[in-house]
Design an enzyme around this catalytic site. Structure first.
Site, PDB file in Angstrom:
ATOM      1  N   TYR A  25       0.834  -1.202   0.000  1.00 18.56           N
ATOM      2  CA  TYR A  25       0.000   0.000   0.000  1.00 18.56           C
ATOM      3  C   TYR A  25       0.869   1.252   0.000  1.00 18.56           C
ATOM      4  CZ  TYR A  25      -3.330   3.496   1.726  1.00 18.56           C
ATOM      5  OH  TYR A  25      -4.099   4.632   1.888  1.00 18.56           O
ATOM      6  N   LYS A  52       1.060   4.441  -2.726  1.00 22.43           N
ATOM      7  CA  LYS A  52       0.803   5.828  -2.369  1.00 22.43           C
ATOM      8  C   LYS A  52       2.024   6.712  -2.618  1.00 22.43           C
ATOM      9  CE  LYS A  52      -3.513   5.699  -1.275  1.00 22.43           C
ATOM     10  NZ  LYS A  52      -4.518   6.478  -2.051  1.00 22.43           N
TER      11      LYS A  52
END
Length: 261
Positions: A166, A170
């Site tokens: 993740y 990002k």
């Protein structure tokens, strides 16, 4: 940064704002904030019913909104979304690419390949394709447009166990946004990023944790002693999208109660 007074409430009067991931959480708060300041809002996401609920909340408060179910991780979905916004409201002046997912919680070696690809598809490819479709429209307009991508403190700012994939997606959103900002500012399209830290949404709850548990953890670990509200994230987004930030290009605005310090 909260809107105050009649002038602030009119910052987006006559403009069309598109918000992805607008069926809940930060996306819904952003959509409501734009509507409160005069924008016509296009709310997008994969599931229709939550979008309709966001539209109903906007209309109850006297605003104007349109729900468009869309999968921006596919090029056709992003293009169709922008086309629907322009067809209905006549322009696309602001876009907020907020749609994102988290698949993790365990060390990277145990992450299923499908979870890796899904996060890349939604969090990175989705932003990339949405940016392309939005820029292509905005650069044809005399006034151009403003785009805000919602990233995270995970990635470019902090690292945490159980979120390696993740965080990678990002960090990519921040890098992609800064590059696109340089590519297209001369086209009249201004691009920036907001990176929220822990925010009052289900995503910030740890496994088995209640909201009360989360509040206690924030009091013990965050300099501000609390997490951010979705309205505070929305206020940051609206600032970057507004004429108040007319000379702000390619920035990554962190809103995280001091958690990255």
């Amino acid at each position: 940064m909260a809107a105050t007074g009649a002038a602030a409430r009119d910052r987006f009067a006559g403009r069309t704002a598109l918000v992805t991931g607008a069926g809940s959480g930060i996306g819904r708060a952003v959509a409501l904030a734009f509507a409160a300041e005069g924008a016509r809002v296009v709310v997008a996401g994969r599931r229709e019913q939550p979008l309709k609920e966001t539209v109903a909340l906007i209309e109850e408060r006297g605003g104007e909104a349109l729900a468009v179910p869309a999968d921006v991780s596919r090029a056709g979905g992003a293009e169709a979304l922008v086309a629907a916004a322009v067809e209905h409201f006549g322009s696309l002046d602001v876009a907020v690419n907020n749609a994102g997912i988290f698949r993790g919680g365990a060390p990277l070696a145990g992450l299923p390949e499908a979870d890796w690809h899904e996060q890349l598809s939604v969090n990175v490819t989705g932003v990339h394709l949405a940016l392309q479709a939005e820029i292509r429209r905005m650069r044809t307009q005399p006034a151009g447009g403003a785009i805000v991508n919602v990233s995270s403190t995970f990635g470019a700012h902090v690292t945490t166990a159980g979120a390696a994939a993740y965080s990678a997606t990002k960090a990519a959103v921040t890098a992609l946004s800064r590059g696109a900002a340089l590519d297209h500012i001369r086209d009249g399209v201004r691009i920036n990023v907001v990176s929220p830290g822990a925010t009052a949404t289900p995503m910030s709850l740890r496994a088995g944790e209640t909201e009360r548990d989360r509040a206690e953890r924030a009091r013990a670990t965050l300099p501000l002693a609390r997490i951010s509200s979705t309205q505070e994230i929305a206020a940051a987004v609206l600032y970057l999208a507004s004429d108040d930030a007319a000379s702000v290009v390619g920035t990554d605005l962190v809103v995280d109660s001091g958690g990255s310090l």
